[in-house]
Write an enzyme that holds these catalytic residues in place. Structure first.
Site, PDB file in Angstrom:
ATOM      1  N   GLY A   1       0.683 -24.468 -27.645  1.00  0.00           N
ATOM      2  CA  GLY A   1      -0.565 -24.902 -27.020  1.00  0.00           C
ATOM      3  C   GLY A   1      -1.524 -23.741 -26.899  1.00  0.00           C
TER       4      GLY A   1
ATOM      5  N   THR B   1       4.582 -25.651 -20.825  1.00  0.00           N
ATOM      6  CA  THR B   1       3.525 -25.216 -21.754  1.00  0.00           C
ATOM      7  C   THR B   1       2.161 -25.593 -21.169  1.00  0.00           C
ATOM      8  OG1 THR B   1       4.945 -25.428 -23.692  1.00  0.00           O
ATOM      9  CG2 THR B   1       2.557 -25.530 -24.071  1.00  0.00           C
TER      10      THR B   1
ATOM     11  N   HIS C   1       1.233 -23.440 -18.130  1.00  0.00           N
ATOM     12  CA  HIS C   1       0.791 -22.120 -18.613  1.00  0.00           C
ATOM     13  C   HIS C   1      -0.658 -22.192 -19.132  1.00  0.00           C
ATOM     14  CE1 HIS C   1       1.631 -18.253 -20.947  1.00  0.00           C
ATOM     15  NE2 HIS C   1       0.654 -18.750 -21.679  1.00  0.00           N
ATOM     16  N   GLU C   2      -0.954 -23.180 -19.946  1.00  0.00           N
ATOM     17  CA  GLU C   2      -2.306 -23.272 -20.525  1.00  0.00           C
ATOM     18  C   GLU C   2      -3.347 -23.619 -19.470  1.00  0.00           C
ATOM     19  OE1 GLU C   2      -2.742 -21.991 -23.292  1.00  0.00           O
ATOM     20  OE2 GLU C   2      -0.688 -22.019 -24.041  1.00  0.00           O
TER      21      GLU C   2
ATOM     22  N   HIS D   1      -4.367 -20.406 -17.942  1.00  0.00           N
ATOM     23  CA  HIS D   1      -5.419 -19.722 -18.720  1.00  0.00           C
ATOM     24  C   HIS D   1      -6.780 -20.369 -18.484  1.00  0.00           C
ATOM     25  CE1 HIS D   1      -2.889 -17.009 -20.917  1.00  0.00           C
ATOM     26  NE2 HIS D   1      -2.318 -17.909 -21.676  1.00  0.00           N
TER      27      HIS D   1
ATOM     28  N   HIS E   1      -2.017 -13.319 -19.316  1.00  0.00           N
ATOM     29  CA  HIS E   1      -0.551 -13.197 -19.418  1.00  0.00           C
ATOM     30  C   HIS E   1      -0.044 -12.129 -18.462  1.00  0.00           C
ATOM     31  CE1 HIS E   1      -0.826 -14.990 -23.673  1.00  0.00           C
ATOM     32  NE2 HIS E   1      -0.334 -15.897 -22.857  1.00  0.00           N
TER      33      HIS E   1
ATOM     34  N   TRP F   1       2.075  -9.832 -18.778  1.00  0.00           N
ATOM     35  CA  TRP F   1       2.247  -8.475 -19.327  1.00  0.00           C
ATOM     36  C   TRP F   1       0.908  -7.871 -19.759  1.00  0.00           C
ATOM     37  CZ3 TRP F   1       3.279 -12.967 -21.869  1.00  0.00           C
ATOM     38  CH2 TRP F   1       2.724 -13.126 -23.137  1.00  0.00           C
TER      39      TRP F   1
ATOM     40  N   THR G   1       1.773  -9.369  -9.219  1.00  0.00           N
ATOM     41  CA  THR G   1       2.643  -9.598 -10.383  1.00  0.00           C
ATOM     42  C   THR G   1       2.997  -8.223 -10.939  1.00  0.00           C
ATOM     43  OG1 THR G   1       0.757  -9.737 -11.902  1.00  0.00           O
ATOM     44  CG2 THR G   1       1.562 -11.798 -10.977  1.00  0.00           C
TER      45      THR G   1
HETATM   46 ZN   LIG Z   1      -0.675 -17.848 -23.009  1.00  0.00          ZN
END
Ligand SMILES: [Zn+2]
Length: 308
Positions: free
Chosen positions: A159, A211, A214-215, A218, A224, A226, A240
């Site tokens: 995605g 998924t 997560h999207e 965003h 993300h 990291w 985080t």
């Molecule tokens: Zn992502």
């Protein structure tokens, strides 16, 4: 010392009794987001192949609410001291673009006339054709498209999302895309939860709806975990831990950047069954977006909920 403590406990008890008997109830603001899911298929009957069932769609909306509200007794619950109830909720829209009552709330079925949808630099019919021709007013609906990814460089894609514009947040561009492409696109094999029905399309270990969680993160301004780089890159959230890379599977006690990685964070790449955390700082970013970004701020329906 013992007496002092006993005295303090009595005072606390008295105070809580006073609160219970008074009429004052405190409220918190809930951010409610109306959703339309554009189900892009290739002529299959409803419930078959990419033309996913309304039950599968509903299972995904339920997962979003469990995850964003850190709901007790669900996969979205956690006891991490940095784990937050984001106070953001999602619901399938009841009315269509012309005010008509939808026979299937929040669902728009589209015969896209092709079996696979590539997403790549060379050929990108999702961005150039599908979205502009099918989007519903993004000031009134959060647009989600489900497709069968395929073709050029897209077979492994689960995605993707369009980031918010003009949020003022660190780590985000001012302009992240136009009005007629705003929303998220999810592979139909990863949309919904296999724990909530018999949905044989879904592919483990990405079959629990994360998924989309997560999207949506965003879409609401999260990077993300990291920071898309080594230990010098951050996601602009202090709670985080830094991480040097994405994590896959569900590693335990993984250390990078001299810190224990938060592999349970929804903004990592771990398996669906591994994830259950949005943090307080991530929540703050998402609230900023819902209060300041064009389209997001018009879209959100504010509600009040008593705090118990
Ligand atoms: Zn992502």
């Amino acid at each position: 010392m013992k007496q002092l403590i006993a005295g303090a406990a009595m005072v606390l008890l008295f105070l809580s009794c006073t609160n219970d008997s008074s009429e004052t109830v405190e409220y918190q603001t809930i951010y409610r987001i109306p959703v339309v899911v554009h189900v892009v298929h290739n002529g299959e009957s409803v419930g078959s192949g990419a033309n996913i069932s309304s039950a599968q769609i509903k299972s995904q909306i339920d997962v979003l609410n469990e995850d964003f509200r850190k709901m007790t007794g669900t996969n979205g619950f956690n006891q991490n001291s940095d784990g937050a109830d984001t106070l953001i909720e999602f619901f399938l829209a009841t009315e269509g673009p012309n005010g008509e009552t939808l026979t299937e709330p929040g669902i728009d079925r589209i015969d896209g006339g092709r079996a696979e949808w590539p997403k790549g630099f060379l050929r990108n019919p999702i961005e150039t054709t599908l979205k502009p021709f099918t989007i519903w007013d993004p000031e009134k609906y959060f647009n989600i498209w489900t497709v069968n990814f395929g073709g050029f460089a897209s077979r492994d894609l689960l995605g993707y999302a369009q980031f918010p514009n003009m949020s003022g947040l660190s780590g985000l561009n001012v302009d992240n895309g136009s009005t007629d492409t705003d929303g998220i696109v999810i592979g139909y094999k990863y949309f919904g939860s296999s724990q909530k029905g018999n949905f044989p399309n879904l592919i483990a270990p990405f079959d629990l709806g994360r998924t989309t969680t997560h999207e949506v993160g965003h879409w609401l301004g999260l990077r993300h975990i990291w920071g898309d780089g080594d230990c010098q890159y951050d996601d602009y959230c202090l709670d985080t831990p830094l991480a040097a890379e994405p994590s896959y599977g569900c590693p335990t006690n993984k250390m990078t950047c001299e810190e224990l990685e938060m592999v349970e964070n929804y903004m990592d790449y771990t398996d669906d069954g591994c994830m259950n955390i949005f943090t307080n700082d991530q929540t703050e970013r998402m609230h900023t977006v819902l209060e300041t970004s064009p389209r997001r701020k018009e879209l959100v329906v504010f509600g009040q909920e008593p705090i118990y």
